[in-house]
Motif scaffolding. Sequence first.
Motif, PDB file in Angstrom:
ATOM      1  N   LEU A  12       0.806  -1.338  -0.081  1.00 45.26           N
ATOM      2  CA  LEU A  12      -0.032  -0.132   0.115  1.00 45.26           C
ATOM      3  C   LEU A  12       0.917   1.305   0.115  1.00 45.26           C
ATOM      4  O   LEU A  12       1.965   1.117   0.543  1.00 45.26           O
ATOM      5  CB  LEU A  12      -0.940   0.069   1.139  1.00 45.26           C
ATOM      6  CG  LEU A  12      -1.817  -1.230   1.420  1.00 45.26           C
ATOM      7  CD1 LEU A  12      -2.816  -1.091   2.693  1.00 45.26           C
ATOM      8  CD2 LEU A  12      -2.876  -1.280   0.160  1.00 45.26           C
ATOM      9  N   PRO A  13       0.470   2.459  -0.465  1.00 41.64           N
ATOM     10  CA  PRO A  13       1.285   3.489  -0.838  1.00 41.64           C
ATOM     11  C   PRO A  13       1.113   4.216   0.526  1.00 41.64           C
ATOM     12  O   PRO A  13       0.320   4.946   0.952  1.00 41.64           O
ATOM     13  CB  PRO A  13       0.564   4.195  -2.000  1.00 41.64           C
ATOM     14  CG  PRO A  13      -0.739   3.736  -1.975  1.00 41.64           C
ATOM     15  CD  PRO A  13      -0.799   2.532  -1.267  1.00 41.64           C
ATOM     16  N   GLU A  57       8.039   3.123  -5.334  1.00 43.30           N
ATOM     17  CA  GLU A  57       8.617   1.804  -5.180  1.00 43.30           C
ATOM     18  C   GLU A  57       7.773   0.578  -5.651  1.00 43.30           C
ATOM     19  O   GLU A  57       8.310  -0.481  -5.730  1.00 43.30           O
ATOM     20  CB  GLU A  57       9.580   1.985  -4.002  1.00 43.30           C
ATOM     21  CG  GLU A  57      10.645   2.825  -3.894  1.00 43.30           C
ATOM     22  CD  GLU A  57      11.191   2.572  -2.644  1.00 43.30           C
ATOM     23  OE1 GLU A  57      12.640   2.811  -2.961  1.00 43.30           O
ATOM     24  OE2 GLU A  57      10.935   2.371  -1.557  1.00 43.30           O
ATOM     25  N   ILE A  58       6.544   0.766  -5.171  1.00 42.36           N
ATOM     26  CA  ILE A  58       5.704  -0.421  -5.290  1.00 42.36           C
ATOM     27  C   ILE A  58       5.546  -1.192  -6.483  1.00 42.36           C
ATOM     28  O   ILE A  58       5.838  -2.452  -6.498  1.00 42.36           O
ATOM     29  CB  ILE A  58       4.237   0.107  -4.869  1.00 42.36           C
ATOM     30  CG1 ILE A  58       4.357   0.390  -3.244  1.00 42.36           C
ATOM     31  CG2 ILE A  58       3.179  -1.117  -5.093  1.00 42.36           C
ATOM     32  CD1 ILE A  58       2.782   0.602  -2.796  1.00 42.36           C
ATOM     33  N   GLY A  70      -0.143  -4.749  -5.500  1.00 42.59           N
ATOM     34  CA  GLY A  70       0.273  -3.625  -4.863  1.00 42.59           C
ATOM     35  C   GLY A  70      -0.858  -2.525  -5.342  1.00 42.59           C
ATOM     36  O   GLY A  70      -1.449  -2.862  -6.500  1.00 42.59           O
ATOM     37  N   ILE A  71      -1.077  -1.435  -4.774  1.00 41.97           N
ATOM     38  CA  ILE A  71      -1.997  -0.254  -5.157  1.00 41.97           C
ATOM     39  C   ILE A  71      -1.049   0.731  -5.250  1.00 41.97           C
ATOM     40  O   ILE A  71      -0.284   1.371  -4.050  1.00 41.97           O
ATOM     41  CB  ILE A  71      -3.187  -0.136  -4.414  1.00 41.97           C
ATOM     42  CG1 ILE A  71      -3.964  -1.271  -4.009  1.00 41.97           C
ATOM     43  CG2 ILE A  71      -3.968   1.101  -4.843  1.00 41.97           C
ATOM     44  CD1 ILE A  71      -5.225  -1.184  -3.214  1.00 41.97           C
ATOM     45  N   ILE A  77       4.098   3.272 -11.938  1.00 41.12           N
ATOM     46  CA  ILE A  77       4.462   2.113 -12.382  1.00 41.12           C
ATOM     47  C   ILE A  77       5.082   2.185 -13.689  1.00 41.12           C
ATOM     48  O   ILE A  77       6.103   1.717 -14.213  1.00 41.12           O
ATOM     49  CB  ILE A  77       3.075   1.297 -12.582  1.00 41.12           C
ATOM     50  CG1 ILE A  77       2.487   1.158 -11.267  1.00 41.12           C
ATOM     51  CG2 ILE A  77       3.061  -0.086 -13.516  1.00 41.12           C
ATOM     52  CD1 ILE A  77       1.252   0.639 -11.212  1.00 41.12           C
ATOM     53  N   ALA A  78       4.335   2.941 -14.657  1.00 44.81           N
ATOM     54  CA  ALA A  78       5.090   3.558 -15.875  1.00 44.81           C
ATOM     55  C   ALA A  78       6.568   4.053 -15.748  1.00 44.81           C
ATOM     56  O   ALA A  78       7.423   3.384 -16.537  1.00 44.81           O
ATOM     57  CB  ALA A  78       3.965   4.683 -16.684  1.00 44.81           C
ATOM     58  N   GLU A  79       6.762   4.996 -14.820  1.00 39.43           N
ATOM     59  CA  GLU A  79       7.834   5.616 -14.732  1.00 39.43           C
ATOM     60  C   GLU A  79       9.038   4.430 -14.500  1.00 39.43           C
ATOM     61  O   GLU A  79      10.165   4.647 -14.605  1.00 39.43           O
ATOM     62  CB  GLU A  79       8.077   6.716 -13.659  1.00 39.43           C
ATOM     63  CG  GLU A  79       9.126   7.557 -13.550  1.00 39.43           C
ATOM     64  CD  GLU A  79       9.707   8.405 -14.652  1.00 39.43           C
ATOM     65  OE1 GLU A  79       8.716   8.806 -15.573  1.00 39.43           O
ATOM     66  OE2 GLU A  79      10.750   9.086 -14.716  1.00 39.43           O
ATOM     67  N   ASN A  80       8.520   3.436 -13.408  1.00 40.77           N
ATOM     68  CA  ASN A  80       9.606   2.315 -13.238  1.00 40.77           C
ATOM     69  C   ASN A  80       9.548   1.380 -14.204  1.00 40.77           C
ATOM     70  O   ASN A  80      10.513   0.239 -14.133  1.00 40.77           O
ATOM     71  CB  ASN A  80       9.163   1.935 -11.907  1.00 40.77           C
ATOM     72  CG  ASN A  80       9.404   2.786 -10.741  1.00 40.77           C
ATOM     73  OD1 ASN A  80      10.250   3.291 -10.636  1.00 40.77           O
ATOM     74  ND2 ASN A  80       8.490   2.698  -9.779  1.00 40.77           N
ATOM     75  N   ASN A  81       9.028   1.564 -15.302  1.00 37.17           N
ATOM     76  CA  ASN A  81       8.822   0.571 -16.403  1.00 37.17           C
ATOM     77  C   ASN A  81       8.467  -0.902 -15.765  1.00 37.17           C
ATOM     78  O   ASN A  81       9.293  -1.949 -15.958  1.00 37.17           O
ATOM     79  CB  ASN A  81      10.363   0.310 -16.954  1.00 37.17           C
ATOM     80  CG  ASN A  81      10.119   0.475 -18.345  1.00 37.17           C
ATOM     81  OD1 ASN A  81       8.977   0.062 -18.935  1.00 37.17           O
ATOM     82  ND2 ASN A  81      11.315   0.693 -19.339  1.00 37.17           N
TER      83      ASN A  81
END
Length: 294
Positions: A12-13, A57-58, A70-71, A77-81
């Motif tokens: 969870l964020p 980081e999730i 995860g939420i 999610i996109a930035e971390n690929n």
Amino acid sequence: MSESKNTLRLGLPKGSLQEPTLELLKRAGFNIVVSSRSYRPTVDDDQLELRLLRAQEIGRYVDHGFLDCGITGRDWIAENNADVEVLTDLRYSKATSKPTRWVLVVPDDSPVKTVKDLEGKRIATEAVDMTKAYLAKHGVSAEVEFSWGATEVKVPELVDAIVDITETGSSLRANKLRIVDTLMESYPQFVSSKAAYADAWKREKMETLVLLLKGALEARDKVGLKMNVPASSLDKVVSTLPSARSPTISQLATPEWVAVETVIAEAVVREIIPRLKSLGAEGIVEYPLNKIVH
Ligand SMILES: Nc1ncnc2c1ncn2[C@@H]1O[C@H](COP(=O)(O)OP(=O)(O)OP(=O)(O)O)[C@@H](O)[C@H]1O
Ligand SMILES: O=P(O)(O)OC[C@H]1O[C@H](OP(=O)(O)OP(=O)(O)O)[C@H](O)[C@@H]1O
Ligand SMILES: [Mg+2]
């Protein structure tokens, strides 16, 4: 560490999305307790194991398999690929139900009108890859520097423009900033690792969670409304009600009266109730909803 088969580890964020996410889970039926300084919240479902982690980081931890699911925001999610399965978008935000927007921003009085005017200039942002990809798409070559936060304060003294998050726009107004363009819109997403998705038990548990979370979101801005209506004004009453589906109508013991029940947007209740009253409706009851599952 319980690695038993029947446990799903959910991230969870922490940060901006923490409170709205815990609130949504509560509405979905999960009571979570976060004790201070603890990053392992407890929940009244012993099949769930929770971890509070930075939203940034999730995605990565789900991809690597430390978390089953995860939420977190679609943006990170996109930035971390992150290579994850997206089970659903969850349409909530920090303060409203509007999406977060990543925007290219300059001071109100800047001469910059379009991204092209940033050729050779400097831009600060927390989302460096997103910003570089956007500039490349527009054929603009500019320096992009990573910002750890408080990015608004950096224009115009340190950089010519920034790419930052906006939801309500109040931070931009407070800092006298103007939007040049929108790079991305983002809502939180429920994501799963490929391995968890391939595990029948985990997948079913995640699908149940998603169903309950979506049901809670769907019900969030809606209320139930029921009333008794003279049969003679039923048609007018029904056309007054903006329900997505037709309302439920049941005959009362007295043939001249019917009961009407429906679900409507909370925002319109204050206009509708006086109109229903003037059409002869009686015993109007408005009630909150926990979940709507289609
Ligand atoms: N004001 C906001 N309204 C809606 N969503 C937001 C807002 N701020 C952040 N978010 C969302 O929350 C997630 C985390 O945001 P962000 O990267 O700003 O970290 P944070 O949790 O705010 O911590 P910090 O900014 O202090 O580092 C992102 O997915 C982002 O889209
Ligand atoms: O359009 P608004 O509704 O004003 O939201 C935008 C603000 O929200 C985020 O800040 P956050 O709350 O994450 O604090 P931060 O500055 O620590 O990132 C973002 O960095 C903006 O400052
Ligand atoms: Mg933030």
